[in-house]
Design a protein around this motif. Structure first.
Motif, mmCIF file in Angstrom:
data_model
loop_
_atom_site.group_PDB
_atom_site.id
_atom_site.type_symbol
_atom_site.label_atom_id
_atom_site.label_comp_id
_atom_site.label_asym_id
_atom_site.label_seq_id
_atom_site.Cartn_x
_atom_site.Cartn_y
_atom_site.Cartn_z
ATOM 1 N N TRP A 195 46.847 73.757 -6.731
ATOM 2 C CA TRP A 195 46.655 75.219 -6.666
ATOM 3 C C TRP A 195 47.298 75.910 -7.865
ATOM 4 N N VAL A 196 48.259 75.227 -8.521
ATOM 5 C CA VAL A 196 48.911 75.860 -9.669
ATOM 6 C C VAL A 196 47.926 76.098 -10.816
ATOM 7 N N ILE A 197 46.857 75.295 -10.895
ATOM 8 C CA ILE A 197 45.911 75.451 -12.008
ATOM 9 C C ILE A 197 45.129 76.760 -11.889
ATOM 10 N N PRO A 198 44.459 77.060 -10.762
ATOM 11 C CA PRO A 198 43.830 78.383 -10.671
ATOM 12 C C PRO A 198 44.832 79.528 -10.648
ATOM 13 N N TYR A 199 46.034 79.290 -10.119
ATOM 14 C CA TYR A 199 47.029 80.365 -10.147
ATOM 15 C C TYR A 199 47.367 80.732 -11.594
ATOM 16 N N LEU A 200 47.676 79.734 -12.393
ATOM 17 C CA LEU A 200 48.101 79.989 -13.770
ATOM 18 C C LEU A 200 46.942 80.362 -14.682
ATOM 19 N N PHE A 201 45.808 79.652 -14.536
ATOM 20 C CA PHE A 201 44.734 79.747 -15.519
ATOM 21 C C PHE A 201 43.424 80.315 -14.977
ATOM 22 N N GLY A 202 43.368 80.590 -13.670
ATOM 23 C CA GLY A 202 42.157 81.207 -13.128
ATOM 24 C C GLY A 202 41.872 82.503 -13.860
ATOM 25 N N ALA A 203 40.602 82.729 -14.206
ATOM 26 C CA ALA A 203 40.250 83.916 -15.002
ATOM 27 C C ALA A 203 38.973 84.554 -14.479
ATOM 28 N N SER A 204 38.753 84.433 -13.163
ATOM 29 C CA SER A 204 37.545 85.030 -12.579
ATOM 30 C C SER A 204 37.893 85.831 -11.323
ATOM 31 N N PRO A 205 38.680 86.917 -11.488
ATOM 32 C CA PRO A 205 39.000 87.764 -10.343
ATOM 33 C C PRO A 205 37.901 88.783 -10.053
ATOM 34 N N ALA A 206 36.900 88.858 -10.956
ATOM 35 C CA ALA A 206 35.838 89.864 -10.845
ATOM 36 C C ALA A 206 34.503 89.221 -11.175
ATOM 37 N N LEU A 207 33.423 89.895 -10.750
ATOM 38 C CA LEU A 207 32.084 89.379 -11.034
ATOM 39 C C LEU A 207 31.069 90.510 -11.017
ATOM 40 N N CYS A 208 29.915 90.223 -11.599
ATOM 41 C CA CYS A 208 28.809 91.176 -11.593
ATOM 42 C C CYS A 208 28.219 91.251 -10.191
ATOM 43 N N LYS A 209 27.957 92.479 -9.722
ATOM 44 C CA LYS A 209 27.428 92.661 -8.375
ATOM 45 C C LYS A 209 26.106 91.928 -8.166
ATOM 46 N N SER A 210 25.374 91.695 -9.269
ATOM 47 C CA SER A 210 24.081 90.996 -9.155
ATOM 48 C C SER A 210 24.262 89.574 -8.649
ATOM 49 N N PHE A 211 25.468 89.024 -8.775
ATOM 50 C CA PHE A 211 25.718 87.653 -8.331
ATOM 51 C C PHE A 211 25.471 87.502 -6.834
ATOM 52 N N HIS A 220 45.094 71.516 5.297
ATOM 53 C CA HIS A 220 46.167 72.428 4.900
ATOM 54 C C HIS A 220 46.124 72.693 3.401
ATOM 55 N N PHE A 221 45.946 71.623 2.639
ATOM 56 C CA PHE A 221 45.929 71.768 1.182
ATOM 57 C C PHE A 221 44.707 72.570 0.733
ATOM 58 N N SER A 222 43.591 72.388 1.433
ATOM 59 C CA SER A 222 42.394 73.182 1.130
ATOM 60 C C SER A 222 42.640 74.657 1.429
ATOM 61 N N GLU A 223 43.355 74.928 2.524
ATOM 62 C CA GLU A 223 43.688 76.309 2.868
ATOM 63 C C GLU A 223 44.594 76.930 1.814
ATOM 64 N N ASN A 224 45.566 76.153 1.315
ATOM 65 C CA ASN A 224 46.437 76.648 0.242
ATOM 66 C C ASN A 224 45.621 77.035 -0.978
ATOM 67 N N LEU A 225 44.683 76.149 -1.356
ATOM 68 C CA LEU A 225 43.853 76.424 -2.528
ATOM 69 C C LEU A 225 43.023 77.683 -2.312
ATOM 70 N N ASN A 226 42.432 77.819 -1.120
ATOM 71 C CA ASN A 226 41.619 79.004 -0.824
ATOM 72 C C ASN A 226 42.456 80.286 -0.870
ATOM 73 N N LYS A 227 43.686 80.203 -0.392
ATOM 74 C CA LYS A 227 44.578 81.360 -0.466
ATOM 75 C C LYS A 227 44.826 81.767 -1.915
ATOM 76 N N VAL A 228 45.114 80.778 -2.743
ATOM 77 C CA VAL A 228 45.484 81.072 -4.124
ATOM 78 C C VAL A 228 44.307 81.621 -4.913
ATOM 79 N N VAL A 229 43.093 81.091 -4.705
ATOM 80 C CA VAL A 229 41.970 81.560 -5.516
ATOM 81 C C VAL A 229 41.537 82.974 -5.124
ATOM 82 N N THR A 230 41.788 83.377 -3.869
ATOM 83 C CA THR A 230 41.361 84.715 -3.447
ATOM 84 C C THR A 230 42.489 85.741 -3.415
ATOM 85 N N GLU A 231 43.741 85.283 -3.270
ATOM 86 C CA GLU A 231 44.863 86.240 -3.203
ATOM 87 C C GLU A 231 46.146 85.645 -3.786
ATOM 88 N N GLY A 232 45.996 84.819 -4.813
ATOM 89 C CA GLY A 232 47.141 84.093 -5.354
ATOM 90 C C GLY A 232 48.243 84.957 -5.929
#
Length: 526
Positions: free
Chosen positions: A194-210, A374-386
């Protein structure tokens, strides 16, 4: 009695050449976009040769989704020389004033039908690649498939595994020690990746057309004229909106040994899915998916890390692993870095080297099905509200907030960095961790926070920011010089790739139905 971290570190420090000579490779995906920021509807550029056979430039899901592949490099500078050269050549040879989309989430796409599947020619293997993509489209939709990422391939030198066996007091040697060690790395990556998307994730936003009008449980906010975002998200690419599959949520992929892993993936390759059965396999005598199993082929298994082995001709990925063990790991949780014209930085690579080495060195207990969830839940938490203040994560029965986990982890990484820098006669690892570590306690320093702040401050759209960056980066890439290769190299590779494709097409002696039947019969063999 097992050795503690400092004792293990001492073993690796004493074992000559165990922490140098890493193998590294990068696969960077990038959409080709029009001057107004739309998805290119043009075919794979002529100068890039055969997408089926080219060694460094191919396509991923869509005809407009390029993938750049570096050779394996033992030196970080050489790795980026390869990566810069292929980007330089591509930028010079893009047609119709197209540019490379510099972020993970797609550009404006009018509708899913405007996403053309990648084409690989008339050979059976080429047809299978396109039919597999047709299956992905029918199962999950095309929007999910045009999300771009960066994959990092990493391997240790042989000497590392001698030290690993000593540090683990293990009787294993050779490929058995190597495969057991890589599986331990993978388990620790599932715990702490989870540290990788926390530190380097760069997609907190998207085009509404998605969203294409689809309902979502996410409570998005808006900025600009068509951009939606989550205030604390790090990587929507890795969320339920992105590269995940609800159909695979029931799979019990086991990472406790290589045999467990191979067996559980093989089971998934024969497990039926009621929705996919209902879909059917052919329509008007054309394949709409390769089969109706949960996984059409191994590549459909969505995971943040994969065990890998270079395949021989006629082998499937699992057969290669079964025959010769794990050769390297593929890290798949990196967003495209919008602050780099090649999608990733040397500092990120240095951190990944350090983190993956730590994952391999550190004791790695077996993972139960409950722990895996549990680990999947941690990852999901971090990518959406890390970046949410005081976000709590539980790992192996211990609950702490992100800052506390980060402080504990970086304490060990800093010690490891000192030893690794001695081996490489540099300070690259100490510099990387010193610069990156503060992000755990100060989430405003993360890539996702920086992107979101830029959008909100200027009331910008994600697409406008990305389009401006894509044009700036194209100019910058065109102006730079080759470091390893040349125009002549790429022109020759174009000719070679087209010749190889023609030879493959001319050597086919089965119709496509017969080819697929043989492929899946062979895939069942151990």
């Amino acid at each position: 009695m097992s050795l503690n971290f400092n004792q293990r570190l001492a073993v690796f420090e004493q074992q000559s050449q165990s922490l140098e000579g890493f193998g590294r490779g990068i696969e960077r995906e990038a959409l080709r976009v029009t001057p107004d920021g739309g998805l290119s509807q043009n075919s794979h550029p002529y100068a890039f040769g055969s997408a089926l056979c080219h060694s460094t430039i191919t396509t991923d899901y869509a005809e407009g989704l390029l993938e750049f592949i570096t050779p394996v490099a033992k030196d970080v500078d050489q790795l980026f020389a390869y990566l810069n050269d292929v980007h330089h050549y591509a930028a010079k040879n893009l047609e119709n004033n197209e540019t490379l989309w510099p972020i993970s989430m797609p550009c404006f796409i009018n509708n899913e039908d405007s996403v053309e599947l990648a084409q690989f020619g008339s050979s059976n293997v080429g047809k299978m690649k396109t039919a597999y993509r047709q299956g992905l489209k029918n199962r999950y939709g095309s929007m999910m498939q045009v999300i771009a990422g960066v994959h990092y391939n990493f391997s240790f030198p042989d000497g590392f595994w001698d030290a690993w066996a000593k540090a683990n007091q293990s009787p294993l040697t050779g490929k058995e020690a190597q495969s057991a060690g890589y599986m331990g790395l993978i388990r620790n990556y599932l715990r702490f990746g989870w540290v990788i998307p926390y530190l380097f994730g760069a997609s907190p936003a998207l085009c509404k057309s998605f969203l294409q009008g689809k309902k979502t449980h996410f409570k998005f906010k808006e900025t600009g004229s068509g951009t939606i975002y989550l205030p604390y998200a790090t990587s929507l690419r890795m969320s339920d909106l992105g590269y995940t599959s609800s159909a695979q949520s029931s799979l019990d992929i086991c990472y406790n040994s290589l045999d467990n892993y191979i067996g559980s993936v093989r089971k998934a390759l024969t497990q039926k899915n009621s929705d996919f059965v209902h879909l059917g396999i052919k329509e008007n005598d054309e394949y709409i998916q390769l089969n109706d199993n949960v996984l059409q082929i191994e590549n459909e298994l969505y995971a943040s890390i994969r065990a890998k082995r270079v395949q021989k001709e006629g082998e499937t990925p699992l057969q290669a692993l079964d025959a010769r063990g794990i050769e390297y790991v593929e890290i798949r949780s990196l967003d495209v870095n919008p602050f780099s014209e090649v999608g990733i930085t040397e500092e990120q690579v240095n951190f990944l080297d350090l983190f993956l080495t730590w994952c391999a060195m550190t004791p790695s207990e077996s993972i139960s099905k409950l722990q895996s969830q549990h680990f999947s839940e941690n990852l999901n938490k971090v990518v959406t509200e890390g970046r949410r203040p005081n976000l709590m994560l539980e790992i192996d029965g211990k609950e702490q907030n992100v800052a506390a986990w980060g402080d504990w982890l970086t304490g060990q990484l800093k010690e490891l960095a000192v030893v690794m820098d001695k081996e490489s006669a540099s300070d690259r690892y100490q510099n990387a961790i010193a610069h990156i570590a503060p992000r755990f306690a100060s989430p405003e320093l993360t890539s996702s926070a920086r992107i979101l702040e830029t959008l909100k401050e200027g009331d910008l759209d994600n697409g406008r920011l990305a389009l401006n960056l894509s044009k700036t980066y194209k100019e910058k890439l065109i102006k730079q010089n080759y470091q390893v290769w040349s125009d002549a190299f790429f022109e020759n590779e174009k000719i070679i790739s087209e010749k190889k494709q023609k030879e493959i097409e001319e050597s086919d002696n089965l119709d496509f139905d017969g080819y697929l039947q043989n492929y899946f019969l062979n895939a069942q063999k151990k």
